[in-house]
Motif scaffolding. Structure first.
Motif, mmCIF file in Angstrom:
data_model
loop_
_atom_site.group_PDB
_atom_site.id
_atom_site.type_symbol
_atom_site.label_atom_id
_atom_site.label_comp_id
_atom_site.label_asym_id
_atom_site.label_seq_id
_atom_site.Cartn_x
_atom_site.Cartn_y
_atom_site.Cartn_z
ATOM 1 N N PRO A 266 0.806 -1.222 0.000
ATOM 2 C CA PRO A 266 0.000 0.000 0.000
ATOM 3 C C PRO A 266 0.840 1.273 0.000
ATOM 4 N N ALA B 82 0.650 4.067 -2.933
ATOM 5 C CA ALA B 82 0.305 5.461 -2.619
ATOM 6 C C ALA B 82 1.377 6.409 -3.122
ATOM 7 N N ASP B 83 2.642 6.046 -2.934
ATOM 8 C CA ASP B 83 3.740 6.895 -3.412
ATOM 9 C C ASP B 83 3.708 7.032 -4.940
ATOM 10 N N ALA C 111 0.897 9.338 -6.063
ATOM 11 C CA ALA C 111 1.284 10.730 -5.807
ATOM 12 C C ALA C 111 2.314 11.208 -6.824
ATOM 13 N N THR D 93 -6.504 -1.929 -0.762
ATOM 14 C CA THR D 93 -6.294 -0.599 -1.334
ATOM 15 C C THR D 93 -7.221 0.421 -0.700
ATOM 16 N N GLU E 43 -5.960 1.064 3.023
ATOM 17 C CA GLU E 43 -4.637 1.587 3.347
ATOM 18 C C GLU E 43 -4.060 2.570 2.329
ATOM 19 N N VAL E 44 -4.660 2.668 1.150
ATOM 20 C CA VAL E 44 -4.144 3.601 0.138
ATOM 21 C C VAL E 44 -5.046 4.822 0.009
ATOM 22 N N LEU E 45 -6.328 4.581 -0.176
ATOM 23 C CA LEU E 45 -7.244 5.686 -0.459
ATOM 24 C C LEU E 45 -7.315 6.738 0.635
ATOM 25 N N GLN F 272 -5.166 7.967 2.827
ATOM 26 C CA GLN F 272 -4.069 8.932 2.879
ATOM 27 C C GLN F 272 -4.026 9.823 1.649
ATOM 28 N N LEU F 273 -4.412 9.290 0.483
ATOM 29 C CA LEU F 273 -4.374 10.101 -0.733
ATOM 30 C C LEU F 273 -5.552 11.067 -0.803
ATOM 31 N N ARG F 274 -6.678 10.701 -0.247
ATOM 32 C CA ARG F 274 -7.819 11.622 -0.233
ATOM 33 C C ARG F 274 -7.458 12.904 0.516
#
Length: 363
Positions: free
Chosen positions: A287, A291-292, A295, A327, A330-332, A334-336
């Motif tokens: 994740p 995420a990186d 970004a 996803t 653990e991903v969405l 932090q990116l939101r």
């Protein structure tokens, strides 16, 4: 940023076990995946269009109608509708029906397509594909925004006082323009002031960034507000607890899919899972790594919408579901918070526009 899941409804054996589900089971998987995507917190679900093997996605309106009946909130995309080969009147009717069934959740993405089958099937001249796309789109826009349309063009019989029914729930639905390489599609999106969807599938990131930069340049040249340009992007997704596990599990699926792809102009230079993860646009890994990478691509694309494909070489449904859950968890989140969200999508659960599932029959 908003996030979606997309499918072309591939129908191929599991690259590891060799098991091939029935077409009925494959369609059920697609609907269940859309339900899971909504429940997990994704914002959109997209169904593409293909008219040849190994895909079952020849009728996206039917599939999206089934998904509309099982969901409440999620936006329903076409990814993409091959408008260059279709009758705009039929497209207007079919997708206005989906828009009504879903309570105004349709987002149409159009493209000229990159597969050879539709041209012969629908009796279209592939050498006129860009002219067809442009003319068909102009007519579609009028059919959705006007009633009693009188029109004549080069590729279909003229219309006199034509009104397509049903009318769309939205006034009118948003149309995105899909492009993998085509500057003509970019030009059409910029001309009409519509959002662009970059495939982000098989080429280096720099190629897609150049296409998006072209869109923004042409958008501004047509006099549109630069801040209003919207971009979406796709990408293959495989998430696991750590990078090594993700690559080990996904390698046979990714490399089988790459080996089987033999469509001219649709081959990737990234032939191994390591090349795809390290050098290509795909999201493969933990994740944190995914995420990186999103970004990083946002810095290149400035996109507002990120779609993921979890269809690769018969990957089992249970594994696709695991990837989406991980996803979403653990991903969405932090990116939101980290990336801007310029998409002004209404929440149908608040407006009451969503179709209610499992409704009692009318008596």
């Amino acid at each position: 940023m908003r996030f979606g899941v997309m499918t072309l409804i591939d129908h191929v054996p599991d690259a590891r076990s060799g098991r091939l589900v029935s077409p009925t089971e494959r369609f059920r998987e697609v609907v269940e995946l859309a339900v899971l995507a909504e429940e997990s917190g994704f914002d959109a679900f997209g169904v593409g269009e293909r008219h040849g093997p190994p895909f079952l996605s020849s009728s996206p309106p039917a599939v999206l109608g089934a998904i509309a009946a099982r969901t409440h909130r999620i936006r329903l995309f076409t990814t993409v509708t091959v408008l260059s080969t279709l009758d705009p009147v039929r497209v207007a009717e079919d997708y206005a029906t989906v828009d009504q069934l879903s309570g105004g959740r349709l987002e149409l993405t159009i493209g000229k397509g990159n597969a050879p089958e539709p041209w012969a099937l629908f009796g279209r001249d592939s050498s006129a594909q860009y002219a067809l796309q442009e003319e068909n789109y102009e007519l579609l826009r009028r059919l959705w925004s006007e009633e009693k349309v009188t029109w004549s063009g080069s590729f279909r019989p003229p219309l006199t006082d034509a009104t397509t029914l049903p009318r769309p729930h939205q006034q009118p639905p948003t149309v995105w323009h899909g492009s993998a390489t085509s500057e003509r599609s970019v030009e059409l999106a910029a001309l009409w002031g519509d959002p662009l969807f970059a495939a982000n599938a098989i080429q280096p990131v720099a190629n897609y960034a150049a296409l998006i930069d072209r869109y923004r340049t042409r958008w501004e040249a047509y006099g549109h507000d630069p801040a209003a340009a919207l971009v979406g992007s796709g990408g293959t997704l495989y998430a696991a607890a750590d990078d090594r596990t993700a690559r080990r599990q996904f390698a046979p699926y990714y490399e089988t899919a790459v080996a089987a792809r033999d469509v001219p102009g649709n081959n990737t230079p990234f032939r191994t899972v390591d090349e795809a993860a390290d050098l290509g646009p795909a999201f493969i890994g933990s994740p944190a790594r995914i995420a990186d990478k999103i970004a990083e691509q946002h810095r290149a694309y400035g996109h507002a919408l990120q779609f993921f494909s979890v269809d690769t070489a018969g990957l089992p449904f249970a594994r696709r579901a695991e990837v989406l859950r991980l996803t979403a968890a653990e991903v969405l989140p932090q990116l939101r918070h980290a990336l801007p969200d310029p998409l002004d999508w209404p929440d149908p659960t608040e407006t009451g526009a969503a179709a209610a599932p499992a409704a009692e029959p009318v008596r």
